[in-house]
Design an enzyme around this catalytic site. Structure first.
Site, PDB file in Angstrom:
ATOM      1  CG  ASP A 118     -10.512   2.251   1.447  1.00 29.00           C
ATOM      2  OD1 ASP A 118     -10.622   2.486   0.378  1.00 29.00           O
ATOM      3  OD2 ASP A 118      -9.197   2.441   1.773  1.00 29.00           O
ATOM      4  CG  HIS A 150      -4.399  -7.278  -0.799  1.00 27.11           C
ATOM      5  ND1 HIS A 150      -3.224  -6.312  -0.366  1.00 27.11           N
ATOM      6  CD2 HIS A 150      -3.666  -8.046  -1.759  1.00 27.11           C
ATOM      7  CE1 HIS A 150      -2.168  -6.807  -0.747  1.00 27.11           C
ATOM      8  NE2 HIS A 150      -2.437  -7.758  -1.720  1.00 27.11           N
ATOM      9  CB  CYS A 160     -19.521 -19.512   5.071  1.00 23.98           C
ATOM     10  SG  CYS A 160     -19.356 -20.785   6.462  1.00 23.98           S
ATOM     11  CB  CYS A 193     -22.604 -24.936   6.428  1.00 26.20           C
ATOM     12  SG  CYS A 193     -21.341 -23.746   6.818  1.00 26.20           S
TER      13      CYS A 193
HETATM   14  P1  OAD Z   1       1.859   0.427   3.553  1.00 26.63           P
HETATM   15  O1  OAD Z   1       1.560   1.066   4.727  1.00 26.63           O
HETATM   16  O2  OAD Z   1       3.094  -0.401   3.374  1.00 26.63           O
HETATM   17  O3  OAD Z   1       2.650   1.848   2.703  1.00 26.63           O
HETATM   18  C1  OAD Z   1       1.917   3.001   2.533  1.00 26.63           C
HETATM   19  C2  OAD Z   1       2.734   3.877   1.672  1.00 26.63           C
HETATM   20  O4  OAD Z   1       2.008   5.038   1.372  1.00 26.63           O
HETATM   21  C3  OAD Z   1       3.962   4.273   2.054  1.00 26.63           C
HETATM   22  O5  OAD Z   1       4.988   4.085   1.142  1.00 26.63           O
HETATM   23  C4  OAD Z   1       3.556   5.715   2.555  1.00 26.63           C
HETATM   24  O6  OAD Z   1       5.035   6.418   2.237  1.00 26.63           O
HETATM   25  C5  OAD Z   1       2.786   6.291   1.626  1.00 26.63           C
HETATM   26  N1  OAD Z   1       1.906   7.178   1.883  1.00 26.63           N
HETATM   27  C6  OAD Z   1       1.721   7.661   3.275  1.00 26.63           C
HETATM   28  N2  OAD Z   1       0.732   8.758   3.250  1.00 26.63           N
HETATM   29  C7  OAD Z   1       0.390   9.070   1.902  1.00 26.63           C
HETATM   30  C8  OAD Z   1      -0.087  10.011   1.232  1.00 26.63           C
HETATM   31  N3  OAD Z   1      -0.978  11.082   1.888  1.00 26.63           N
HETATM   32  N4  OAD Z   1      -0.268  10.002  -0.141  1.00 26.63           N
HETATM   33  C9  OAD Z   1       0.627   9.177  -0.801  1.00 26.63           C
HETATM   34  N5  OAD Z   1       1.268   8.355  -0.444  1.00 26.63           N
HETATM   35  C10 OAD Z   1       1.201   8.197   1.110  1.00 26.63           C
HETATM   36  O7  OAD Z   1       0.543   0.307   2.623  1.00 26.63           O
HETATM   37  P2  OAD Z   1       0.373  -0.740   1.316  1.00 26.63           P
HETATM   38  O8  OAD Z   1       1.738  -0.454   0.356  1.00 26.63           O
HETATM   39  O9  OAD Z   1      -0.879  -0.689   0.879  1.00 26.63           O
HETATM   40  O10 OAD Z   1      -2.159  -6.368   2.947  1.00 26.63           O
HETATM   41  O11 OAD Z   1       0.602  -2.271   1.969  1.00 26.63           O
HETATM   42  C11 OAD Z   1       0.304  -3.267   1.228  1.00 26.63           C
HETATM   43  C12 OAD Z   1      -0.245  -4.456   1.918  1.00 26.63           C
HETATM   44  O12 OAD Z   1       0.405  -4.657   3.324  1.00 26.63           O
HETATM   45  C13 OAD Z   1      -1.658  -3.996   2.314  1.00 26.63           C
HETATM   46  O13 OAD Z   1      -2.444  -4.188   1.245  1.00 26.63           O
HETATM   47  C14 OAD Z   1      -1.864  -5.019   3.577  1.00 26.63           C
HETATM   48  C15 OAD Z   1      -0.398  -4.905   4.272  1.00 26.63           C
HETATM   49  O14 OAD Z   1      -0.450  -5.895   5.066  1.00 26.63           O
HETATM   50  C16 OAD Z   1      -2.714  -7.035   3.296  1.00 26.63           C
HETATM   51  O15 OAD Z   1      -3.357  -7.131   4.408  1.00 26.63           O
HETATM   52  C17 OAD Z   1      -2.806  -8.469   2.722  1.00 26.63           C
END
Ligand code: OAD
Length: 251
Positions: A107, A122, A130, A159
């Site tokens: 975002d 990411h 493309c 393309c």
């Molecule tokens: P996750 O969904 O794996 O983890 C989100 C984390 O945020 C969890 O540890 C929650 O406890 C915490 N959380 C929830 N609400 C919160 C709040 N209000 N304040 C602080 N923390 C909070 O998300 P990511 O770690 O970002 O990749 O996931 C990593 C990657 O996995 C993403 O970028 C995505 C996904 O697959 C791709 O798509 C390549």
């Protein structure tokens, strides 16, 4: 590592004195703006949708309309939200420190809050290219409702190939520029703030280890314990929109 439900003086002092602050953010950073995380029980995207059918090159090759439609839904969701007090607090640090954001989020809430140095490990929901020749696509995309009917991805002006979302899918390499900038920002900061990430997805989850090995103070902000908690100097069991404004007021 100490886990705290309020912010200890140590953390306030570290942030107050820092000239260079690096923030590593994940989906939890955007949760209080109303965007779903990936892995939170019931509400997480990967709890409700099949990642293999939506976020892999194989999924795209199999059914580009299905994948494109899902990303248009997420594009729409993000456009309908706004940065919260935590995003704004991080942006305000720039008045008195060098601040770099290294984010796994696709975002644009850090940018909309006013942060100027944001590295998207990411990719971004707002960049398109493309799938065939990688030419950047900058025309408007249609993310209007209803989202039930499949949307056809636009075609490349150069393309004729299909335009794909500029995000990193499972099995793809991270773009090298943000990754190298992220490593550099973690390696050279006075304090690392790790906020809203489960610490499960590598290589991003390996960044706090760099700070740990260099003895750089690291503050985790996450209501839940994560595998990163043990590498952090202090873990604040608080939400991003609560903890970050308090830390910001220390400056
Ligand atoms: P996750 O969904 O794996 O983890 C989100 C984390 O945020 C969890 O540890 C929650 O406890 C915490 N959380 C929830 N609400 C919160 C709040 N209000 N304040 C602080 N923390 C909070 O998300 P990511 O770690 O970002 O990749 O996931 C990593 C990657 O996995 C993403 O970028 C995505 C996904 O697959 C791709 O798509 C390549």
């Amino acid at each position: 590592m100490a886990a705290c439900s309020s912010i200890p003086d140590f953390a306030l002092q570290v942030v107050k004195k820092a000239d260079r602050i690096t923030v590593l953010s994940g989906a939890g950073m955007s949760a209080e703006s109303g965007l779903p995380t990936f892995r939170d029980a019931q509400t997480g995207l990967w709890e409700r949708f099949d990642a293999a059918a939506l976020a892999t090159p194989e999924a795209w090759n199999r059914d580009p309309e299905f994948v494109w439609s899902w990303y248009m839904w997420r594009h729409h969701l993000v456009r309908a939200t706004a940065p919260h007090a935590g995003h704004l607090a991080v942006a305000q640090w720039e008045h008195s420190a060098d601040v770099t954001i290294v984010t796994q989020n696709v975002d644009d809430l850090h940018e909309r809050a006013g942060s100027s140095h944001v590295h998207h490990l990411h990719g971004s929901l707002f960049h398109f290219r493309c799938a065939q020749c990688s030419f950047a696509y900058s025309d408007e995309v249609d993310d209007s409702e209803p989202h039930e009917s499949p949307r056809r991805p636009p075609r490349c002006q150069r393309c004729g190939g299909l335009i794909r979302p500029g995000v990193v899918w499972f099995g793809e390499m991270l773009p090298s520029e943000p990754w190298e900038a992220g490593v550099q920002a973690v390696d050279s900061c006075d304090v690392l703030v790790v906020v809203g990430t489960s610490g499960l997805v590598y290589p991003a989850a390996g960044l706090p280890q760099i700070a740990h090995e260099k003895g750089i103070p690291t503050i985790e902000i996450n209501p839940d314990e994560t595998p990163l908690s043990r590498e952090c100097t202090v873990s604040l069991r608080m939400s991003a929109a609560t903890a970050l404004p308090i830390l910001a007021r220390s400056r």
